[in-house]
Design a protein around this motif. Sequence first.
Motif, short mmCIF file in Angstrom:
data_model
loop_
_atom_site.label_atom_id
_atom_site.label_comp_id
_atom_site.label_asym_id
_atom_site.label_seq_id
_atom_site.Cartn_x
_atom_site.Cartn_y
_atom_site.Cartn_z
N TYR A 145 3.63 -9.07 11.44
CA TYR A 145 2.58 -8.11 11.73
C TYR A 145 1.93 -8.46 13.06
O TYR A 145 1.29 -9.50 13.18
CB TYR A 145 1.54 -8.09 10.62
CG TYR A 145 0.33 -7.24 10.90
CD1 TYR A 145 0.46 -5.90 11.27
CD2 TYR A 145 -0.95 -7.78 10.81
CE1 TYR A 145 -0.64 -5.13 11.55
CE2 TYR A 145 -2.07 -7.01 11.08
CZ TYR A 145 -1.91 -5.68 11.44
OH TYR A 145 -3.01 -4.91 11.71
N ILE A 196 1.74 -10.69 1.98
CA ILE A 196 1.54 -9.44 1.24
C ILE A 196 1.68 -9.61 -0.26
O ILE A 196 1.33 -8.70 -1.02
CB ILE A 196 2.51 -8.34 1.74
CG1 ILE A 196 3.96 -8.70 1.43
CG2 ILE A 196 2.31 -8.06 3.21
CD1 ILE A 196 4.91 -7.53 1.66
N LEU A 217 12.47 0.05 6.85
CA LEU A 217 11.21 -0.53 7.32
C LEU A 217 11.47 -1.24 8.63
O LEU A 217 12.16 -2.25 8.67
CB LEU A 217 10.68 -1.52 6.29
CG LEU A 217 9.30 -2.11 6.58
CD1 LEU A 217 8.23 -1.02 6.50
CD2 LEU A 217 8.96 -3.23 5.61
N ARG A 254 7.57 -5.03 12.66
CA ARG A 254 6.32 -4.75 13.33
C ARG A 254 6.37 -5.32 14.75
O ARG A 254 7.02 -6.33 14.99
CB ARG A 254 5.16 -5.39 12.58
CG ARG A 254 4.50 -4.51 11.54
CD ARG A 254 5.45 -3.90 10.56
NE ARG A 254 4.72 -3.14 9.52
CZ ARG A 254 5.30 -2.48 8.57
NH1 ARG A 254 6.60 -2.45 8.48
NH2 ARG A 254 4.59 -1.84 7.67
N ILE A 256 -0.83 0.99 -1.03
CA ILE A 256 0.21 0.29 -0.28
C ILE A 256 1.08 -0.56 -1.20
O ILE A 256 2.28 -0.72 -0.98
CB ILE A 256 -0.40 -0.55 0.86
CG1 ILE A 256 0.68 -0.87 1.90
CG2 ILE A 256 -1.03 -1.84 0.35
CD1 ILE A 256 0.14 -1.44 3.19
N ARG A 257 0.49 -1.09 -2.29
CA ARG A 257 1.30 -1.81 -3.27
C ARG A 257 2.32 -0.88 -3.92
O ARG A 257 3.41 -1.29 -4.28
CB ARG A 257 0.40 -2.41 -4.36
CG ARG A 257 -0.47 -3.58 -3.91
CD ARG A 257 -1.45 -3.96 -5.01
NE ARG A 257 -2.47 -4.88 -4.56
CZ ARG A 257 -2.46 -6.19 -4.80
NH1 ARG A 257 -1.45 -6.71 -5.48
NH2 ARG A 257 -3.42 -6.96 -4.38
N TYR A 290 7.23 -4.73 -0.32
CA TYR A 290 6.55 -5.13 -1.55
C TYR A 290 7.35 -4.67 -2.77
O TYR A 290 7.56 -5.43 -3.72
CB TYR A 290 5.15 -4.51 -1.58
CG TYR A 290 4.26 -5.01 -2.69
CD1 TYR A 290 3.36 -6.05 -2.47
CD2 TYR A 290 4.30 -4.44 -3.96
CE1 TYR A 290 2.53 -6.52 -3.47
CE2 TYR A 290 3.48 -4.89 -4.97
CZ TYR A 290 2.60 -5.94 -4.73
OH TYR A 290 1.78 -6.39 -5.74
N CYS A 316 3.61 1.79 -2.41
CA CYS A 316 4.45 2.47 -1.42
C CYS A 316 5.19 1.56 -0.45
O CYS A 316 6.20 1.99 0.13
CB CYS A 316 3.60 3.45 -0.61
SG CYS A 316 2.74 4.70 -1.59
N ASP A 317 4.72 0.35 -0.23
CA ASP A 317 5.32 -0.53 0.78
C ASP A 317 6.73 -0.93 0.36
O ASP A 317 6.92 -1.56 -0.69
CB ASP A 317 4.45 -1.78 0.94
CG ASP A 317 5.03 -2.77 1.94
OD1 ASP A 317 5.88 -2.37 2.75
OD2 ASP A 317 4.64 -3.95 1.89
#
Length: 289
Positions: free
Chosen positions: A132, A139, A283, A286, A101-102, A108, A104-105
């Motif tokens: 979230y 994050i 993105l 959430r 996730i680091r 981030y 791909c996010d």
Amino acid sequence: MSKVDEIEHDEEQVEGDLTTVFGDDKGKDPASSLAKMLSILDLFTQANPRWSTNDIIDYLGTSRSTGYRYIKGLHAVGLLAAVGNGFYMLGPRIVELDLRIRECDPLYIASKGVLEQLVDATGHSALLCMLYSNSVLCIREHLAPFSPENMFSRGQRRPLFKGAMSKVILSYLPPHRLRSIYAKNPSKVADAKLGNNWDDFRETLGKIRKDGYVMTLGEFNPNVYGVGAPVFNEEKLIIGSIGVAWQKEELPEVDVAKTILAVKRAAREITNRMMSGTGGMALPPRAVG
């Protein structure tokens, strides 16, 4: 094998794995069963890092065969690790997923270098958070020397009503969402000094939006100041916040106006990167309820 065939094969494999795990959950929604199984992961905390098989099954409230199958399924994919004598702890797959996730996010990725520059500009530790569910999740953090103890750090969650990083996100949520949040949490809103009724709440959040930042003192850690500013996606919807924190005793030496300006600039930089696609993809915010 073509890409389509590979995908279909993978889907069949997943379907088979789910049948193995949820095989005798007759009449139950597979999604509900999956949620029940994954809820096991929420049991593991710093205070209780190990759980016995029996205690996990008692928590689930399922039959022993179903409980054993859920535990076995999580263990098989590395989300749980056996530590002997029927006890389990969180598994190594979670560490692997954290790395992914680091990498791909989008949020981030868009923050790379920004937190470091913010620490250099202000001398204070910097944080990046995201919206979230009905909370705020840290994050990323970049710590300055002698930073406050118990700093909000990656993987920790906090409610929407306290702290600069949370309040600034809350203030930019859509009006219909704010009405829903207020209707469910009037006492929490009042405790957070955000308003004693809907009109006060709306007015307080309007001022935050006008200022473009929030500054708080001691709402989580005593004698710690925090400043947070909003981060938006390419559709200009709130997705997170960036900010800094410092000890109250340092205040006489802090150029507060300069610090606020630096935080707002950092927030704009990440937002611009999100809007330009630097983060890699759009993105969405959430869900909050």
